[in-house]
Design a protein around this motif. Structure first.
Motif, PDB file in Angstrom:
ATOM      1  N   VAL A 332       0.767  -1.226  -0.132  1.00  0.00           N
ATOM      2  CA  VAL A 332      -0.146   0.109   0.019  1.00  0.00           C
ATOM      3  C   VAL A 332       0.785   1.240  -0.012  1.00  0.00           C
ATOM      4  CG1 VAL A 332      -1.859   1.163   1.494  1.00  0.00           C
ATOM      5  CG2 VAL A 332      -1.674  -1.151   1.230  1.00  0.00           C
ATOM      6  N   MET A 333       0.603   2.434  -0.802  1.00  0.00           N
ATOM      7  CA  MET A 333       1.167   3.629  -0.788  1.00  0.00           C
ATOM      8  C   MET A 333       0.126   4.742  -0.536  1.00  0.00           C
ATOM      9  SD  MET A 333       3.591   5.641  -3.631  1.00  0.00           S
ATOM     10  CE  MET A 333       2.040   5.858  -4.792  1.00  0.00           C
ATOM     11  N   VAL A 334       0.138   5.282   0.503  1.00  0.00           N
ATOM     12  CA  VAL A 334      -0.413   6.242   1.178  1.00  0.00           C
ATOM     13  C   VAL A 334      -0.138   7.770   0.764  1.00  0.00           C
ATOM     14  CG1 VAL A 334      -2.047   7.396   3.108  1.00  0.00           C
ATOM     15  CG2 VAL A 334      -1.432   4.666   2.878  1.00  0.00           C
ATOM     16  N   PHE A 335      -0.817   8.544   0.271  1.00  0.00           N
ATOM     17  CA  PHE A 335      -0.529   9.990  -0.019  1.00  0.00           C
ATOM     18  C   PHE A 335      -1.572  11.117   0.046  1.00  0.00           C
ATOM     19  CE2 PHE A 335      -1.688   7.392  -3.768  1.00  0.00           C
ATOM     20  CZ  PHE A 335      -2.421   8.489  -4.345  1.00  0.00           C
ATOM     21  N   ASP A 336      -1.371  12.333   0.007  1.00  0.00           N
ATOM     22  CA  ASP A 336      -2.446  13.270   0.078  1.00  0.00           C
ATOM     23  C   ASP A 336      -2.663  13.691  -1.557  1.00  0.00           C
ATOM     24  OD1 ASP A 336      -1.100  16.486  -0.221  1.00  0.00           O
ATOM     25  OD2 ASP A 336       0.247  14.791   0.351  1.00  0.00           O
ATOM     26  N   LEU A 337      -3.885  14.097  -1.500  1.00  0.00           N
ATOM     27  CA  LEU A 337      -4.276  14.592  -2.877  1.00  0.00           C
ATOM     28  C   LEU A 337      -5.486  15.589  -2.567  1.00  0.00           C
ATOM     29  CD1 LEU A 337      -3.827  14.050  -5.846  1.00  0.00           C
ATOM     30  CD2 LEU A 337      -5.865  12.451  -5.834  1.00  0.00           C
ATOM     31  N   ALA A 338      -5.268  16.959  -3.090  1.00  0.00           N
ATOM     32  CA  ALA A 338      -5.938  18.095  -2.672  1.00  0.00           C
ATOM     33  C   ALA A 338      -6.078  18.084  -1.204  1.00  0.00           C
ATOM     34  CB  ALA A 338      -7.134  17.952  -3.046  1.00  0.00           C
ATOM     35  N   ASP A 339      -7.175  18.175  -0.457  1.00  0.00           N
ATOM     36  CA  ASP A 339      -7.208  18.065   1.075  1.00  0.00           C
ATOM     37  C   ASP A 339      -7.529  16.897   1.690  1.00  0.00           C
ATOM     38  OD1 ASP A 339      -9.788  18.188   0.210  1.00  0.00           O
ATOM     39  OD2 ASP A 339     -10.297  19.608   2.046  1.00  0.00           O
ATOM     40  N   GLY A 340      -7.533  15.655   0.664  1.00  0.00           N
ATOM     41  CA  GLY A 340      -7.893  14.468   1.073  1.00  0.00           C
ATOM     42  C   GLY A 340      -6.727  13.405   1.200  1.00  0.00           C
ATOM     43  N   ILE A 341      -6.754  12.455   1.765  1.00  0.00           N
ATOM     44  CA  ILE A 341      -5.900  11.355   1.672  1.00  0.00           C
ATOM     45  C   ILE A 341      -6.302  10.076   0.999  1.00  0.00           C
ATOM     46  CG2 ILE A 341      -4.412   9.634   2.970  1.00  0.00           C
ATOM     47  CD1 ILE A 341      -4.776  11.904   5.296  1.00  0.00           C
ATOM     48  N   TYR A 342      -5.381   9.488   0.093  1.00  0.00           N
ATOM     49  CA  TYR A 342      -5.952   8.267  -0.944  1.00  0.00           C
ATOM     50  C   TYR A 342      -4.736   7.533  -0.864  1.00  0.00           C
ATOM     51  CZ  TYR A 342      -9.657  11.208  -2.523  1.00  0.00           C
ATOM     52  OH  TYR A 342     -10.761  12.061  -2.593  1.00  0.00           O
ATOM     53  N   ALA A 343      -4.914   6.254  -1.370  1.00  0.00           N
ATOM     54  CA  ALA A 343      -3.957   5.140  -1.437  1.00  0.00           C
ATOM     55  C   ALA A 343      -3.999   4.499  -2.492  1.00  0.00           C
ATOM     56  CB  ALA A 343      -3.857   4.494  -0.383  1.00  0.00           C
ATOM     57  N   TYR A 344      -2.761   3.870  -3.148  1.00  0.00           N
ATOM     58  CA  TYR A 344      -2.677   2.709  -3.992  1.00  0.00           C
ATOM     59  C   TYR A 344      -2.563   1.466  -3.304  1.00  0.00           C
ATOM     60  CZ  TYR A 344      -2.503   5.545  -8.517  1.00  0.00           C
ATOM     61  OH  TYR A 344      -2.631   6.372  -9.213  1.00  0.00           O
ATOM     62  N   TYR A 345      -3.405   0.629  -3.489  1.00  0.00           N
ATOM     63  CA  TYR A 345      -3.502  -0.865  -2.934  1.00  0.00           C
ATOM     64  C   TYR A 345      -3.241  -1.879  -4.071  1.00  0.00           C
ATOM     65  CZ  TYR A 345      -5.509  -4.901  -0.672  1.00  0.00           C
ATOM     66  OH  TYR A 345      -5.786  -6.184  -0.242  1.00  0.00           O
ATOM     67  N   ILE A 346      -2.100  -2.695  -3.786  1.00  0.00           N
ATOM     68  CA  ILE A 346      -1.966  -3.633  -4.778  1.00  0.00           C
ATOM     69  C   ILE A 346      -2.370  -5.266  -4.122  1.00  0.00           C
ATOM     70  CG2 ILE A 346      -0.165  -4.756  -6.055  1.00  0.00           C
ATOM     71  CD1 ILE A 346       1.600  -2.507  -5.650  1.00  0.00           C
ATOM     72  N   PRO A 347      -3.341  -5.557  -4.721  1.00  0.00           N
ATOM     73  CA  PRO A 347      -4.056  -6.851  -4.027  1.00  0.00           C
ATOM     74  C   PRO A 347      -3.037  -7.973  -4.187  1.00  0.00           C
ATOM     75  CG  PRO A 347      -5.350  -5.926  -5.670  1.00  0.00           C
ATOM     76  CD  PRO A 347      -4.274  -5.257  -5.969  1.00  0.00           C
ATOM     77  N   SER A 348      -3.136  -9.043  -3.169  1.00  0.00           N
ATOM     78  CA  SER A 348      -2.388 -10.387  -3.278  1.00  0.00           C
ATOM     79  C   SER A 348      -2.523 -11.256  -4.426  1.00  0.00           C
ATOM     80  CB  SER A 348      -3.005 -11.279  -2.130  1.00  0.00           C
ATOM     81  OG  SER A 348      -4.262 -11.559  -2.226  1.00  0.00           O
ATOM     82  N   GLU A 349      -1.750 -11.966  -4.665  1.00  0.00           N
ATOM     83  CA  GLU A 349      -2.028 -12.781  -5.884  1.00  0.00           C
ATOM     84  C   GLU A 349      -3.461 -13.456  -5.860  1.00  0.00           C
ATOM     85  OE1 GLU A 349       0.238 -16.375  -8.433  1.00  0.00           O
ATOM     86  OE2 GLU A 349       0.955 -15.678  -6.572  1.00  0.00           O
ATOM     87  N   PHE A 350      -3.720 -13.945  -4.820  1.00  0.00           N
ATOM     88  CA  PHE A 350      -5.183 -14.782  -4.824  1.00  0.00           C
ATOM     89  C   PHE A 350      -6.276 -13.687  -5.143  1.00  0.00           C
ATOM     90  CE2 PHE A 350      -9.160 -15.422  -2.395  1.00  0.00           C
ATOM     91  CZ  PHE A 350      -9.394 -16.809  -2.797  1.00  0.00           C
ATOM     92  N   THR A 351      -6.357 -12.370  -4.467  1.00  0.00           N
ATOM     93  CA  THR A 351      -7.219 -11.451  -4.756  1.00  0.00           C
ATOM     94  C   THR A 351      -7.332 -11.173  -6.216  1.00  0.00           C
ATOM     95  OG1 THR A 351      -7.022 -10.446  -2.362  1.00  0.00           O
ATOM     96  CG2 THR A 351      -8.145  -9.305  -3.903  1.00  0.00           C
ATOM     97  N   ARG A 352      -6.054 -10.908  -6.785  1.00  0.00           N
ATOM     98  CA  ARG A 352      -5.992 -10.725  -8.131  1.00  0.00           C
ATOM     99  C   ARG A 352      -6.551 -11.641  -8.982  1.00  0.00           C
ATOM    100  NH1 ARG A 352      -0.613  -9.177  -6.676  1.00  0.00           N
ATOM    101  NH2 ARG A 352       0.243 -10.954  -8.040  1.00  0.00           N
TER     102      ARG A 352
END
Length: 412
Positions: A332-352
């Motif tokens: 997971v990578m968490v970062f701010d965008l405008a005045d919010g907070i967002y994240a890129y989530y990379i699922p596990s192999e099973f979830t993918r």
């Protein structure tokens, strides 16, 4: 579209965070873009909303003032909304910034030919680390290091023009053509008035001036862009693959951040499972983070990553990743965008695998659901019947249906 919405709803429920997108709709036009798009779609990387951004015209204007510097945009400005910003984060625009970087084209136009002032403009742009692409007696196409730099330099150029009794039109875009088109559209809206056109969060905006501009600070606002990167369950990874393998992966990430992203590494010890880096731009920090997460995952390691304006902020955001999971922690990578907070989530192999199956074989999923439902319904209707000495409990056919469905799914 419906299929995508259903998938996002399912994973929003599982992750307890709104899923803005799964994969990307970005259309690549070169090898670099194609590489990122393929990786995001292959890994089914999800953009998550942790804290919703409040995207309003007033908030956008305040953000521009903060990023460019209040001293660089004088009080006698007029802020115009030409096209409202989207009321949601645009994953396409976010990915575009990560891939293409922060540099922007600045198109400048004066409404009467004047070679002398154009040459003065050229020197001012060069003094601000700008690159001149094209110029004539009335136009300049240049490239600046960032959108904020382009806006700041535009105000300086407009100030110089107004002092000489010349109106100056400026527009900022991802490409020279986009900047020129933005200037044309702005001209339709405000006529031959000094101003700057630009985009922000999917909206079209302008800052105009109709009177003399006072002294400007003239210095860009400098922000640190820290990347905090930490291996998840490094102890387990070392037990499986050895410490040398972890060192190798971390060194590869460190070298990538330094060489490709121009980052300065801080707080890294050889053999450690974390590092802090300061990147020249936020886009570079995001690119370094997502690339590092993919690289580590490809080598069997998982990373939690935070991006922030300080070491502490980046570290706190990396810690937020601990609570973003379905079962076990994924990158997971968490970062701010405008005045919010967002994240890129990379699922596990099973979830993918599940995402791929649900998205590519919707017809099979519907068939399996109906099949299991009908068998379960029949089982409940036959509950209590004596079948040759065996009293049917009602659940047997449902279980049998699930087993058949799993066999069907596994062999398709």
């Amino acid at each position: 579209m419906v299929k995508d919405r259903i998938l996002r709803s399912i994973f929003s429920f599982l992750l307890r965070r709104r899923v803005v997108s799964i994969g990307t709709k970005y259309y690549p036009t070169n090898d670099r873009e194609r590489e990122y798009v393929e990786m995001i779609n292959y890994t089914h990387t999800m953009l998550l909303e942790i804290e919703k951004a409040h995207i309003t015209t007033q908030n956008i204007f305040q953000t521009v003032l903060k990023e460019v510097g209040r001293g660089n945009i004088p009080e006698n400005r007029r802020f115009l909304e030409l096209k409202p910003a989207e009321n949601d984060v645009n994953e396409y625009a976010l990915l575009s910034n990560i891939i293409m970087g922060s540099d922007r084209y600045l198109y400048l136009e004066i409404f009467q030919r004047n070679r002398q002032i154009i040459e003065e403009f050229v020197e001012l742009i060069k003094d601000n680390n700008g690159q001149i692409i094209e110029k004539s007696d009335s136009e300049i196409v240049s490239r600046l290091l960032s959108k904020n730099d382009a806006i700041r330099v535009s105000v300086e150029l407009i100030k110089l023009g107004i002092e000489k009794g010349i109106d100056v039109r400026a527009a900022v875009g991802m490409t020279g053509a986009a900047a020129i088109e933005r200037s044309i559209n702005l001209n339709r809206e405000i006529g031959e008035t000094s101003g700057i056109g630009f985009t922000k969060l999917g909206g079209e905006f302008a800052i105009t001036f109709s009177s003399q501009i006072g002294e400007l600070e003239g210095e860009p606002v400098v922000y640190d862009n820290y990347l905090f990167l930490d291996a998840i369950d490094s102890t387990g990874f070392i037990e499986e693959q050895g410490r040398d393998r972890l060192v190798e992966i971390m060194n590869e990430i460190k070298n990538f951040i330094q060489a490709d992203c121009k980052g300065k590494i801080e707080g890294y010890r050889v053999g450690g499972d974390d590092l802090v880096a300061n990147l020249p731009t936020k886009d570079a920090a995001l690119r370094a983070g997502i690339d590092s997460a993919w690289h580590a995952l490809n080598n069997g390691a998982r990373l939690r990553i935070g991006v922030g304006k300080s070491r502490r902020e980046a570290g706190e955001r990396a810690q937020m990743a601990d609570n973003i999971k379905i079962w076990n922690n994924s990158p997971v990578m968490v970062f701010d965008l405008a005045d919010g907070i967002y994240a890129y989530y990379i699922p596990s192999e099973f979830t993918r695998t599940v995402v791929g199956f649900l998205s590519e074989k919707t017809g099979h999923v519907i068939f399996i659901f109906i099949f299991v439902f009908l068998l379960t319904l029949i089982g409940w209707n036959l509950m209590g019947r004596d079948l040759g000495g065996y009293v049917l409990g009602g659940w047997e056919l449902g279980v049998f249906g699930v087993i058949l469905a799993l066999l069907y799914a596994a062999t398709r």
